[in-house]
Design an enzyme around this catalytic site. Structure first.
Site, mmCIF file in Angstrom:
data_model
loop_
_atom_site.group_PDB
_atom_site.id
_atom_site.type_symbol
_atom_site.label_atom_id
_atom_site.label_comp_id
_atom_site.label_asym_id
_atom_site.label_seq_id
_atom_site.Cartn_x
_atom_site.Cartn_y
_atom_site.Cartn_z
ATOM 1 N N TYR A 458 34.631 72.237 -9.171
ATOM 2 C CA TYR A 458 33.647 72.370 -10.265
ATOM 3 C C TYR A 458 32.262 71.911 -9.806
ATOM 4 O O TYR A 458 31.358 72.696 -9.686
ATOM 5 C CB TYR A 458 34.112 71.575 -11.486
ATOM 6 C CG TYR A 458 33.255 71.810 -12.705
ATOM 7 C CD1 TYR A 458 33.399 72.978 -13.451
ATOM 8 C CD2 TYR A 458 32.299 70.886 -13.103
ATOM 9 C CE1 TYR A 458 32.600 73.212 -14.565
ATOM 10 C CE2 TYR A 458 31.501 71.109 -14.205
ATOM 11 C CZ TYR A 458 31.653 72.272 -14.933
ATOM 12 O OH TYR A 458 30.854 72.505 -16.037
ATOM 13 N N SER A 538 32.938 78.671 -15.112
ATOM 14 C CA SER A 538 31.695 78.204 -15.717
ATOM 15 C C SER A 538 30.739 77.732 -14.611
ATOM 16 O O SER A 538 30.360 78.523 -13.757
ATOM 17 C CB SER A 538 31.999 77.095 -16.732
ATOM 18 O OG SER A 538 30.901 76.863 -17.565
ATOM 19 N N ASP A 621 31.975 85.318 -25.175
ATOM 20 C CA ASP A 621 31.568 84.035 -24.599
ATOM 21 C C ASP A 621 30.119 83.762 -25.005
ATOM 22 O O ASP A 621 29.204 84.425 -24.531
ATOM 23 C CB ASP A 621 31.703 84.061 -23.067
ATOM 24 C CG ASP A 621 31.492 82.697 -22.436
ATOM 25 O OD1 ASP A 621 30.978 81.796 -23.137
ATOM 26 O OD2 ASP A 621 31.849 82.524 -21.259
ATOM 27 N N HIS A 656 34.592 81.362 -24.033
ATOM 28 C CA HIS A 656 34.407 80.634 -22.778
ATOM 29 C C HIS A 656 35.715 80.022 -22.273
ATOM 30 O O HIS A 656 35.818 79.657 -21.108
ATOM 31 C CB HIS A 656 33.350 79.549 -22.980
ATOM 32 C CG HIS A 656 32.794 79.009 -21.711
ATOM 33 N ND1 HIS A 656 32.132 79.798 -20.787
ATOM 34 C CD2 HIS A 656 32.807 77.758 -21.178
ATOM 35 C CE1 HIS A 656 31.759 79.047 -19.763
ATOM 36 N NE2 HIS A 656 32.148 77.812 -19.962
#
Length: 680
Positions: A458, A538, A621, A656
């Site tokens: 991430y 993301s 989203d 999302h």
């Protein structure tokens, strides 16, 4: 393989950023509701699904995923009044169900079943707040994965809803007052009709809603017309006396702290922390001392007391100083502080007395992640959840007087954890920084450079990636794959300095850390470039997009999910402006240069052979609008000079990721794993 990708029309669109002309030929894909965009989505999905449906292993993968997914999943019990509340999913329910019971031995009663909200499971429960006496529950629902929430109130005893109905709520919880008569929440003004999913969200306001009244009658508690980016989170002290308001600006962890004495409503809201100097997380108070966990002058966190009668920083009391481990959170139970630390991205818990003296560690079941330890100041029992890469989330009951943990709920999953092993390694990034990485796989695997490996990360927004159990990763490992998770800079694993080292002008560090993890796995013969896949969602989707454009030679496959791909226009949609605290802003010339240098959309080079890619996004989203993935897919297909498939899978009636029904999650993971098996 040869692919007949849909032809994507281009337009003459040139923007000038600080004297630099930037072409944006796919700008028209930013309108998700136009007939042209809808036709494009349909054409792309047709190509993608015709490929995915031909994958021979797809059925076997889906059957095994479904079989493993079908186990009871429990949430951490919460006690309010004389009742307990907890979530449970029987296995394959699209959404988890909220139960209540008076004694832990009783038969639980269904209080809220989100599976009844819609036939396909696409209306999800997005927030829950229970009144102090356990008689009322305020709950938020979200449709098709949108961040927008509508809140209602239910009578716990009768199971019936009141007439209360609140709208245009986003990024807010509900906090009840001690009298159980109402709650605080934050909302936005209604967006223009038809622009709900893309209009930028500014000017959040804090309100108080009294039970049984219309939303139009809610009391405006606090607003700042001069600060369009400020967002408000309210909580009430355990005795109900003080309202604590945390003010944040976008996703920056630094916040302000205001408070109001609710005993005397005529008293104005006072500012306790009035500058964005650090992160302050309120714990509780005693007399005039407010306790906070903060990273101010302590990047890894410490516990302090602030006397509201003498609030100047030179008068602050240090109760537990900063340590070598990262202080993630603090609870107050049994008149003791429970400190939740991260030690090299794994949980460690300590108990201290109210003066800060160390008493003991809490013994955990193994190396993993812990959540919970909720409750009131006088409580002598609490609950916590423990999980690791090979341990499904297990709930324990903890006795604070004896220090004993007892098993409360342990799921049964149809696999043997003893067949797998996890190790943590440390590798050097490009600039010499030591970065930790967890590697999990079947025992006895041969380090011959031939193992399919999934590298997931991430690297942003102060978020820590700690060990957790996942059925999809288990299926990957069962079928011979290795799963690796590096803790990149930009995350919160080593405190605020680690986070800042991966933001704005330092963002390239994050990509360097990820690339170095890939190179380490190859050098140490876990895998090879042809067998290595990268994955992230993301901000992690941006990570995958940036790394596959910078080092297309290094990876065999890429799975960028709901990624931020256009780093020059991300701030123009919904809540995108809030990410400038991490990314910087294209409006700033120096930050523009850094953004433009790695923006995945702008760094695709014509004729380059890119890894096999399956982009995933969703039409609803409204966090990272699908235009990011749409434009990146169109540009990637146009630039790609090889025969590897570069496809986009666009989910409908989903957002999302939060609240996505189990059935849709299984379908998506089936396609991702099937894709990887085919292309690797």
């Amino acid at each position: 393989m040869s692919f007949n990708y849909p032809k994507t029309e281009t337009v003459e669109q040139v923007d000038n950023y600080h004297g630099v002309e930037v072409h944006d030929p796919y700008r028209w894909l930013e309108d998700p509701d136009s007939s042209k965009t809808k036709a494009w989505v349909e054409a792309q999905n047709e190509v993608t699904f015709s490929f995915l449906e031909e994958i021979p292993e797809r059925r076997a993968i889906k059957e095994r995923l479904t079989e493993l997914w079908d186990y009871e999943k429990y949430g951490i019990p919460i006690k309010k009044g004389n009742r307990y509340f907890y979530f449970k999913n029987n296995g394959l329910q699209n959404q988890s169900v909220l139960y209540t019971l008076n004694h832990l031995e009783d038969e639980p009663k269904v209080l809220l079943d989100p599976n009844q909200f819609s036939e396909d499971g696409t209306i999800a429960l997005s927030g829950v707040s229970i009144s102090d006496n356990g008689q009322f529950i305020a709950y938020g629902i979200s449709k098709s994965g949108s961040d927008w929430q509508e809140w209602q109130v239910r009578n716990v005893e009768t199971g019936e809803d009141f007439s209360d109905h609140l709208e245009w709520i986003k990024f807010s919880r509900a906090t009840w007052t001690k009298d159980n008569q109402g709650f605080f929440y934050s909302r936005y003004d209604a967006p223009p009709e038809g622009k709900q999913l893309e209009e930028a969200n500014y000017y959040q306001k804090l309100y108080y809603h009294r039970l049984g009244t219309e939303q139009a009658d809610d009391i405006l508690v606090y607003e700042r017309p001069d600060q369009k980016e400020w967002m408000f989170d309210a909580e009430v002290t355990e005795d109900g006396r003080y309202l604590i308001i945390s003010v944040s600006q976008g996703t920056d962890p630094k916040n302000l702290i205001f408070y109001q004495d609710l005993k005397d409503k005529t008293v104005e809201i006072k500012e306790l922390i009035s500058d964005f100097i650090g992160n302050f997380s309120f714990i509780e108070y005693e007399d005039s001392i407010f306790w906070f966990r903060t990273d101010y002058e302590a990047p890894k966190g410490r516990l302090i007391g602030i006397d509201i009668n003498n609030p100047e920083p030179e008068n602050w009391q240090e109760i537990v100083p900063e340590s070598e481990n990262t202080l993630e959170g603090v609870s107050l139970l049994n008149n003791q502080f429970i400190l939740d630390y991260l030690q090299n991205a794994r949980s460690r818990l300590q108990i201290h007395d109210l003066n800060g003296n160390y008493l003991q560690d809490i013994t955990l079941p193994g190396i993993g992640s812990v959540g919970g330890f909720n409750g009131k100041r006088e409580d002598t029992e609490t609950f916590y959840a423990f999980t690791s890469f090979t341990t499904p989330t297990t709930i324990y009951r903890y006795n604070l007087e004896t220090g004993e943990s007892t098993l409360f709920r342990q799921p049964t999953v149809n696999f043997n954890p003893d067949n797998y092993e996890t190790r943590q390694v440390f590798y050097r990034s490009k600039d010499g920084t030591q970065v930790p990485m967890f590697i999990t796989h079947k025992k006895g695997i041969l380090l011959n450079g031939l193992n399919p490996t999934l590298l997931y990360a991430y690297g942003g927004f102060n978020i820590s990636l700690t060990p957790s159990f996942s059925v999809s990763r288990l299926v990957w490992m069962e079928r011979g794959g290795i799963y690796a998770v590096p803790n990149l800079r930009g995350g919160g694993e080593y405190g605020e300095q680690w986070h800042q080292a991966g933001t704005k002008l330092n963002k390239q560090n994050v990509f360097d850390d990820f690339i170095a993890a890939a190179e380490w796995l190859i050098e140490n013969r876990y895998t090879s470039s042809q067998k290595l896949a990268i994955s992230g969602g993301s901000n992690g989707g941006l990570l995958v997009g940036a790394c596959m454009t910078q080092r297309p030679d290094l990876f065999g496959a890429a799975l960028p999910a709901v990624g931020v791909m256009d780093m020059l226009r991300f701030h123009k949609f919904t809540i995108g402006w809030a990410w400038c605290s991490d990314y910087g802003s294209p409006e700033n010339e120096e930050e523009f240069k850094a953004l433009y240098a790695y923006s995945p959309l702008h760094n695709l080079k014509s004729g380059t052979v890119y890894p096999s890619t399956l982009i995933t996004t969703a039409d609803h989203d409204d966090r990272v609008v699908p235009a990011h993935s749409f434009k990146f897919a169109a540009a990637l297909q146009a630039a790609h000079g090889g025969n590897n498939p570069v496809l986009i899978r666009i989910e409908t009636k989903a957002g999302h990721g939060a609240g996505k029904p189990t059935s849709k999650r299984i379908e998506e993971v089936t396609d991702q794993l099937g894709f990887l098996e085919t292309v690797l």
